[in-house]
Design a protein around this motif. Structure first.
Motif, short mmCIF file in Angstrom:
data_model
loop_
_atom_site.label_atom_id
_atom_site.label_comp_id
_atom_site.label_asym_id
_atom_site.label_seq_id
_atom_site.Cartn_x
_atom_site.Cartn_y
_atom_site.Cartn_z
N MET A 20 55.18 -88.53 67.39
CA MET A 20 53.73 -88.13 67.11
C MET A 20 53.46 -88.52 65.40
SD MET A 20 51.55 -85.51 65.88
CE MET A 20 52.35 -84.19 65.88
N ILE A 21 52.46 -89.06 65.36
CA ILE A 21 51.82 -89.14 63.90
C ILE A 21 50.50 -88.30 63.80
CG2 ILE A 21 51.01 -90.87 62.08
CD1 ILE A 21 52.59 -93.07 63.77
N ARG A 22 50.67 -87.30 62.70
CA ARG A 22 49.34 -86.73 62.20
C ARG A 22 48.54 -87.81 61.31
NH1 ARG A 22 53.21 -83.14 62.49
NH2 ARG A 22 53.75 -83.40 60.40
N MET A 23 47.31 -87.60 61.53
CA MET A 23 46.58 -88.44 60.60
C MET A 23 45.20 -87.61 60.20
SD MET A 23 46.44 -91.84 62.68
CE MET A 23 47.25 -93.23 62.21
N GLY A 24 44.75 -87.80 59.01
CA GLY A 24 43.58 -87.10 58.27
C GLY A 24 42.96 -88.26 57.75
N GLN A 25 41.34 -88.36 57.69
CA GLN A 25 40.60 -89.28 57.09
C GLN A 25 39.34 -88.68 56.73
OE1 GLN A 25 39.87 -91.56 60.94
NE2 GLN A 25 41.41 -93.37 60.18
N ILE A 26 38.73 -89.19 55.90
CA ILE A 26 37.58 -88.57 55.03
C ILE A 26 36.44 -89.80 55.01
CG2 ILE A 26 38.08 -88.89 52.86
CD1 ILE A 26 36.63 -86.12 52.45
N ILE A 27 35.25 -89.30 55.10
CA ILE A 27 34.02 -90.35 54.92
C ILE A 27 32.68 -89.51 54.67
CG2 ILE A 27 33.21 -90.15 57.31
CD1 ILE A 27 32.85 -93.50 57.05
N GLY A 28 31.89 -90.13 53.85
CA GLY A 28 30.64 -89.20 53.99
C GLY A 28 29.77 -89.55 55.12
N VAL A 29 28.84 -88.73 55.10
CA VAL A 29 27.74 -88.61 56.02
C VAL A 29 26.28 -88.39 55.34
CG1 VAL A 29 27.77 -86.26 56.79
CG2 VAL A 29 26.76 -87.72 58.47
N LYS A 30 25.56 -89.45 55.72
CA LYS A 30 23.98 -89.44 55.14
C LYS A 30 23.30 -88.07 55.38
CE LYS A 30 23.86 -94.42 55.45
NZ LYS A 30 23.32 -95.52 56.27
N PRO A 31 23.00 -87.36 54.51
CA PRO A 31 22.02 -85.86 54.72
C PRO A 31 21.26 -86.04 55.84
CG PRO A 31 22.12 -86.49 52.40
CD PRO A 31 22.93 -87.71 52.94
N GLU A 32 20.36 -86.80 55.89
CA GLU A 32 19.35 -87.04 56.74
C GLU A 32 19.73 -87.22 58.21
OE1 GLU A 32 19.63 -91.37 55.08
OE2 GLU A 32 19.91 -89.13 54.40
N TYR A 35 41.97 -84.77 68.42
CA TYR A 35 41.06 -85.28 67.57
C TYR A 35 40.03 -84.18 67.23
CZ TYR A 35 38.30 -89.08 65.80
OH TYR A 35 37.67 -89.94 64.90
N THR A 36 39.73 -84.14 65.99
CA THR A 36 38.83 -83.25 65.52
C THR A 36 37.87 -83.88 64.32
OG1 THR A 36 40.10 -81.24 66.14
CG2 THR A 36 38.43 -80.65 64.77
N ILE A 37 36.80 -83.58 64.16
CA ILE A 37 35.99 -83.75 63.04
C ILE A 37 35.20 -82.60 62.51
CG2 ILE A 37 34.04 -85.35 62.06
CD1 ILE A 37 34.39 -87.21 64.48
N PHE A 38 35.55 -82.31 61.20
CA PHE A 38 35.00 -81.32 60.44
C PHE A 38 33.75 -81.88 59.61
CE2 PHE A 38 39.32 -80.19 61.49
CZ PHE A 38 39.30 -78.82 61.85
N LEU A 39 32.86 -80.96 59.39
CA LEU A 39 31.84 -81.10 58.25
C LEU A 39 32.00 -80.37 57.03
CD1 LEU A 39 29.16 -82.51 57.52
CD2 LEU A 39 28.13 -80.89 58.82
N ARG A 40 31.72 -80.76 55.95
CA ARG A 40 31.71 -79.92 54.61
C ARG A 40 30.53 -80.37 53.97
NH1 ARG A 40 33.27 -75.91 51.39
NH2 ARG A 40 32.66 -76.43 49.37
N GLU A 41 29.57 -79.26 54.00
CA GLU A 41 28.25 -79.32 53.46
C GLU A 41 28.44 -78.25 52.05
OE1 GLU A 41 24.60 -80.04 56.15
OE2 GLU A 41 25.78 -78.63 57.07
N PRO A 42 27.93 -78.80 50.93
CA PRO A 42 26.72 -79.90 50.57
C PRO A 42 27.14 -80.88 50.25
CG PRO A 42 27.04 -78.08 48.75
CD PRO A 42 28.09 -77.78 49.89
N GLU A 43 28.48 -81.07 50.14
CA GLU A 43 29.10 -82.60 49.86
C GLU A 43 28.84 -83.59 50.91
OE1 GLU A 43 30.80 -79.71 49.71
OE2 GLU A 43 31.59 -79.46 47.91
N ASN A 44 28.44 -83.18 52.01
CA ASN A 44 28.28 -84.23 53.21
C ASN A 44 29.32 -85.00 53.50
OD1 ASN A 44 25.43 -83.24 53.39
ND2 ASN A 44 24.77 -84.49 51.50
N LEU A 45 30.50 -84.51 53.59
CA LEU A 45 31.73 -85.13 53.88
C LEU A 45 32.28 -84.82 55.31
CD1 LEU A 45 33.77 -84.59 50.37
CD2 LEU A 45 32.59 -86.91 51.51
#
Length: 109
Positions: A1-13, A41-51
């Protein structure tokens, strides 16, 4: 098993629509994720950076083949067509990356 983390921005609107879509992911997309060896598989949101931060565990034997299988799936392609315009890849990402991979520096079970 391989653990993976990734990051991307999301447009505020687009945040509310992105959250709404991911509260009701299409069954075929979820099936293809599992079929391609991805678990937890989980996706987290970080505001106010919109990540967006994604975490997943890969339980397959050939990541590239499984990713090609996922990319060839028509329902997954439609899902990506809807969601990719909502995302904002990092300027510092490597060429060819959409989500930017993260280095694992610590883990404990």
């Amino acid at each position: 098993m391989i653990r993976m983390g990734q990051i991307i921005g999301v447009k505020p609107e687009e945040i509310e629509e992105y959250k709404r879509l991911h509260a009701e992911v299409w069954p075929g997309v979820l099936e293809k994720i599992r079929d391609c060896g991805i678990r937890n598989y989980t996706i987290f949101l970080r505001e106010p950076e919109n990540l967006l931060f994604a975490y997943m565990e890969y339980h397959g034997d050939d990541w590239d083949a499984d990713q090609a299988k996922m990319a060839a799936d028509p329902e997954t392609q439609r899902w990506w067509e809807i969601n990719k315009p909502k995302q904002a890849p990092l300027d510092t990402r490597a060429e060819g990356d959409w989500w930017s991979p993260l280095e694992e520096v610590f883990h404990v079970d």
